[in-house]
Design an enzyme around this catalytic site. Structure first.
Site, PDB file in Angstrom:
ATOM      1  N   TYR A 123       0.815  -1.220   0.000  1.00  0.00           N
ATOM      2  CA  TYR A 123       0.000   0.000   0.000  1.00  0.00           C
ATOM      3  C   TYR A 123       0.845   1.264   0.000  1.00  0.00           C
ATOM      4  O   TYR A 123       0.303   2.365   0.045  1.00  0.00           O
ATOM      5  CB  TYR A 123      -0.889   0.030   1.246  1.00  0.00           C
ATOM      6  CG  TYR A 123      -2.066  -0.882   1.167  1.00  0.00           C
ATOM      7  CD1 TYR A 123      -1.885  -2.251   1.237  1.00  0.00           C
ATOM      8  CD2 TYR A 123      -3.354  -0.390   1.024  1.00  0.00           C
ATOM      9  CE1 TYR A 123      -2.954  -3.114   1.167  1.00  0.00           C
ATOM     10  CE2 TYR A 123      -4.436  -1.245   0.952  1.00  0.00           C
ATOM     11  CZ  TYR A 123      -4.223  -2.605   1.028  1.00  0.00           C
ATOM     12  OH  TYR A 123      -5.288  -3.450   0.966  1.00  0.00           O
ATOM     13  N   LYS A 190       3.903 -14.231   5.791  1.00  0.00           N
ATOM     14  CA  LYS A 190       4.188 -15.271   4.792  1.00  0.00           C
ATOM     15  C   LYS A 190       5.710 -15.339   4.685  1.00  0.00           C
ATOM     16  O   LYS A 190       6.298 -15.156   3.608  1.00  0.00           O
ATOM     17  CB  LYS A 190       3.512 -14.880   3.464  1.00  0.00           C
ATOM     18  CG  LYS A 190       3.582 -15.913   2.379  1.00  0.00           C
ATOM     19  CD  LYS A 190       2.448 -16.920   2.427  1.00  0.00           C
ATOM     20  CE  LYS A 190       2.675 -17.999   1.380  1.00  0.00           C
ATOM     21  NZ  LYS A 190       1.728 -19.109   1.488  1.00  0.00           N
ATOM     22  N   ASP A 223      -2.063 -17.895   4.977  1.00  0.00           N
ATOM     23  CA  ASP A 223      -3.058 -18.794   4.369  1.00  0.00           C
ATOM     24  C   ASP A 223      -3.637 -19.738   5.428  1.00  0.00           C
ATOM     25  O   ASP A 223      -4.849 -19.951   5.510  1.00  0.00           O
ATOM     26  CB  ASP A 223      -2.496 -19.558   3.159  1.00  0.00           C
ATOM     27  CG  ASP A 223      -1.037 -19.932   3.295  1.00  0.00           C
ATOM     28  OD1 ASP A 223      -0.418 -19.551   4.310  1.00  0.00           O
ATOM     29  OD2 ASP A 223      -0.500 -20.606   2.406  1.00  0.00           O
ATOM     30  N   ASP A 247      -5.834  -5.984   5.869  1.00  0.00           N
ATOM     31  CA  ASP A 247      -7.002  -5.526   5.121  1.00  0.00           C
ATOM     32  C   ASP A 247      -7.903  -6.715   4.793  1.00  0.00           C
ATOM     33  O   ASP A 247      -9.114  -6.695   5.029  1.00  0.00           O
ATOM     34  CB  ASP A 247      -6.511  -4.849   3.832  1.00  0.00           C
ATOM     35  CG  ASP A 247      -7.626  -4.153   3.087  1.00  0.00           C
ATOM     36  OD1 ASP A 247      -8.666  -3.876   3.710  1.00  0.00           O
ATOM     37  OD2 ASP A 247      -7.463  -3.881   1.889  1.00  0.00           O
TER      38      ASP A 247
END
Ligand code: NAD
Length: 353
Positions: A123, A190, A223, A247
């Site tokens: 972002y 991640k 995930d 988000d």
């Protein structure tokens, strides 16, 4: 007396802001509202959707509460919401997500808080358009430094995650956990794939976690986190996330408790805080006195706590919770027939007894 900037917003903004203002005032807390207009409606007058005097008001008062503001698609004007977060360095996006009796959802036992980093990650706005001179130059640089790119007709977005940015968001998450009597902070990442960004986020999160032995520290790969939240959401407490995962997980979690219409939010920096619900301006319902004011009213609970008015915050929360649970004076989305102002009246009646 507190002075607070109020930005009613557009679409349904003015109706829910008025409902929120009346509910807050019914607690007896003394607030002077510094009302400021922003968004598409002030474009013609000031040439910008976020005039300087609105920013000055927030800088002066340190605290603002705002209704939603429409971001017209393809108009070329930047989102006022994103601009505010950047201008005031509001690096924390705080979203408490909890089940409320009377709201239809798949779960009834959720009580978790998402602490989303608000300034870095994909972002950050560092983007290069496919085919542009800069993108071609950048691809040349990357190849010269050993990067393998199967296709060169790529647009590129850069993902910066810094030690400083991670330290401040993770510290906020632990301090918040301590202050609110929460037990556990889970860092979401991640790191197995993005070693230098998410890997850094994980490493810094663990280092900070060691300084808070009274709070349990754990981490989840994003995930797996998604699956866990759907299967066993009751196991989670405070989630600290880089911007993009935060988000996505916020909306996922909003879905667990009955949708965006119920979820409050806050954007917080070192000096300033802007409180706003998660939902948007729902233009098709504007002016109908029909929508649910709960998300903005629950947002005011966060604001009242922030300014040290805990008693008033508890009154507003308990009254809203009870009105929703009783289901007699609730809006259409909660299965009732009450108007926006009618639901606010019912909450006020509970507060004033
Ligand atoms: P939205 O949240 O405005 O509305 C989606 C749907 O959710 C509505 O049609 C309505 O059915 C329901 N809804 C939303 N709020 C509700 C409420 N309080 N009570 C009952 N039902 C409610 O999302 P959108 O349609 O994607 O966005 C509309 C505009 O809002 C866009 O211009 C968008 O950019 C803007 N927006 C602003 C903010 C903000 O100001 N922070 C946040 C999100 C979207």
């Amino acid at each position: 007396m507190h002075t607070i900037t109020m930005i009613p917003g557009d679409g349904i903004g003015s109706e829910i802001s008025e409902a929120m203002r009346r509910v807050v005032e019914s607690t007896g807390v003394k607030i002077e509202w510094d009302i400021q207009e922003a968004g598409a409606d002030v474009m013609d007058k000031y040439g910008t959707p976020l005039p300087d005097h609105v920013l000055e008001s927030i800088k002066r008062n340190k605290v603002a509460i705002k209704g939603p503001i429409t971001t017209p698609v393809g108009s070329g004007f930047r989102s006022v919401n994103v601009a505010l977060r950047k201008e005031l360095d509001l690096y924390v996006n705080l979203r408490p997500i909890y089940s409320l009796k009377g709201v239809k959802s798949r779960y009834d036992n959720i009580d978790l808080v998402i602490v989303r980093e608000n300034t870095e990650d994909l972002y950050a706005g560092i983007e290069f358009e496919e085919g542009s001179k800069d993108a071609i130059e950048l691809i040349g640089f990357l190849k010269a430094h050993g990067a393998k790119m199967r296709f060169e007709d790529a647009g590129i977005s850069i993902k910066p995650i810094s030690i400083s940015g991670t330290e401040r968001i993770v510290r906020f998450a632990y301090d918040y956990a301590r202050r609110e009597g929460r037990k556990k902070v889970t860092a979401v990442h991640k790191a197995n794939i993005m070693k230098h960004t998410d890997g850094l986020f994980l490493r810094v999160s663990r280092e900070i976690g060691e300084r808070y032995p009274d709070i349990e520290t754990e981490d989840r790969i994003v995930d797996n986190m998604c699956m866990q939240l759907v299967q066993k959401p009751e196991l989670y407490d405070v989630l600290v996330c880089p911007n993009l995962y935060g988000d996505i997980l916020s909306d996922l979690c909003a879905g667990l408790v009955g949708g965006l219409g119920m979820v409050p939010g806050a954007n917080i920096g070192e000096e300033h805080a802007v409180f706003e619900p998660v939902h948007g301006s729902a233009p098709k319902y504007a002016g109908q006195n029909k929508v649910n004011p709960s998300a903005l009213i629950l947002t005011s609970v966060l604001m009242l706590k922030h300014i040290g008015e805990r008693e008033a915050a508890d009154k507003v929360f308990n009254a809203t919770r009870d009105v929703i649970a009783e289901g007699k004076h609730v809006t259409y989305d909660l299965g009732g027939t009450a108007t926006t102002s009618g639901m606010a009246d019912a909450i006020i009646n509970k507060i004033t007894g």
